[in-house]
Design an enzyme around this catalytic site. Structure first.
Site, mmCIF file in Angstrom:
data_model
loop_
_atom_site.group_PDB
_atom_site.id
_atom_site.type_symbol
_atom_site.label_atom_id
_atom_site.label_comp_id
_atom_site.label_asym_id
_atom_site.label_seq_id
_atom_site.Cartn_x
_atom_site.Cartn_y
_atom_site.Cartn_z
ATOM 1 N N ASP A 83 -48.637 -3.343 13.996
ATOM 2 C CA ASP A 83 -49.785 -3.663 14.845
ATOM 3 C C ASP A 83 -49.433 -4.802 15.797
ATOM 4 O O ASP A 83 -49.241 -5.934 15.388
ATOM 5 C CB ASP A 83 -50.975 -4.074 13.974
ATOM 6 N N LYS B 133 -52.916 -3.216 21.817
ATOM 7 C CA LYS B 133 -54.276 -3.528 22.264
ATOM 8 C C LYS B 133 -54.264 -4.091 23.678
ATOM 9 O O LYS B 133 -53.331 -4.792 24.065
ATOM 10 C CB LYS B 133 -54.900 -4.556 21.282
ATOM 11 N N HIS C 210 -59.170 -4.863 22.891
ATOM 12 C CA HIS C 210 -58.947 -6.005 22.007
ATOM 13 C C HIS C 210 -60.170 -6.906 21.864
ATOM 14 O O HIS C 210 -60.408 -7.476 20.803
ATOM 15 C CB HIS C 210 -57.767 -6.836 22.547
ATOM 16 N N TYR D 281 -50.161 -10.600 22.330
ATOM 17 C CA TYR D 281 -49.103 -11.207 21.511
ATOM 18 C C TYR D 281 -47.836 -11.463 22.307
ATOM 19 O O TYR D 281 -47.008 -12.290 21.909
ATOM 20 C CB TYR D 281 -48.761 -10.317 20.311
#
Length: 286
Positions: free
Chosen positions: A58, A88, A119, A63
């Protein structure tokens, strides 16, 4: 609609069938790890997890490590169809969704994404509906297998429904004994939305909790394992985050034992703690 009974993982290989027919692993690795480049933390964590039987990774645009995760997959030695990859979209918008997805897919370099999520419903207010429609188009093009959301409260899920859009396959929300979000979980299960819990380890904030430590001692397990087992027994897709090889292995060692009913109830009765960032509570703006 009749409330769906959750599927409880019994092994690292356990899966659940989403409302669109896609099969998804019930356990995986949360990849909110530093993007340190080739051979870095996120890549190494992905490779190690895959070597130990993890099949769900994930990640997210936010990120900043999709390229690292992609390299981990390329070097993991597994067939693409044996993996389930989630990413996301952070800031919403129809055109932005299409642009950022293409960028994400190029960095991942895996051909397609198994699950693509909005998200954050409060990012770019008023653009959730158009973003969701863009994701559905990506699904129709075969670039995304399943479309879902993250950090959506009941009001956001109702907003999508009232807009006449297909029900999301997954809602990924923060879940642990101190953030149980019962209203959202109940809504999702009543409406066939699979619940995916992130931060099962409370971002480390509760690992020294006295009650948790007592339960861990009784079971001869780590506090992290107790929290992960709680999430598994609640029927959530569970994605503990770690870059440490030993902890990645220990976190997955939660299927050969269970919590005593009394300890499970103690955890279920934990007081709700407020968090500084909770988009689930933001107003729906379409």
């Amino acid at each position: 609609m009749k409330k769906a009974m959750p599927t409880i993982a019994t092994a690292l290989t356990s899966t659940v069938k989403l409302n669109d027919g896609v099969t998804m692993p019930l356990f995986g690795l949360g990849m909110y790890l530093s993007a340190s480049g080739q051979g870095g933390q996120a890549e190494r964590a992905a490779i190690h997890a895959l070597s130990k039987g993890y099949r769900l990774l994930d990640t997210a645009e936010f990120y900043g490590n999709e390229a690292d995760v992609g390299r981990g997959i390329q070097n993991g030695g597994l067939k693409r169809e044996d993996l389930f990859v989630v990413t996301k979209l952070w800031e919403n918008g129809y055109s932005r969704c299409k642009k950022i997805f293409n960028k994400s897919l190029k960095m991942l370099d895996i051909g397609y994404v198994d699950l693509y999520l909005i998200h954050n419903p409060s990012s770019a207010p008023g653009k959730c509906v158009e973003t969701y429609k863009a994701m559905l188009e990506l699904q129709q093009e075969g670039l995304v297998r399943s479309v879902g959301v993250s950090n959506f409260g009941v009001q956001h899920l109702e907003g999508l429904r009232e807009a006449g859009l297909p029900t999301p396959s997954v809602n990924q929300i923060e879940l642990h004994p101190w953030q149980q979000k019962t209203d959202i979980v109940e809504y999702c299960r009543k409406n066939g939305i699979t619940v995916m819990g992130y931060s099962p380890l409370t971002k480390g904030q509760k690992l020294s909790d006295k009650t948790l430590l007592e339960i861990a001692k009784r079971h001869n397990k780590s506090p992290a394992q107790i929290l992960i087992r709680w999430s598994v027994e609640r029927g959530f897709i569970t994605i503990p985050k770690s870059a440490d090889p030993g902890r990645i292995e220990q976190n997955a060692d939660v299927f050969s034992w269970s919590l005593d009913p009394s300890d499970l109830q103690i955890l279920n009765d934990m007081p709700d703690c407020s968090c500084t960032w909770n988009p689930c509570k933001t107003p729906w703006m379409g």
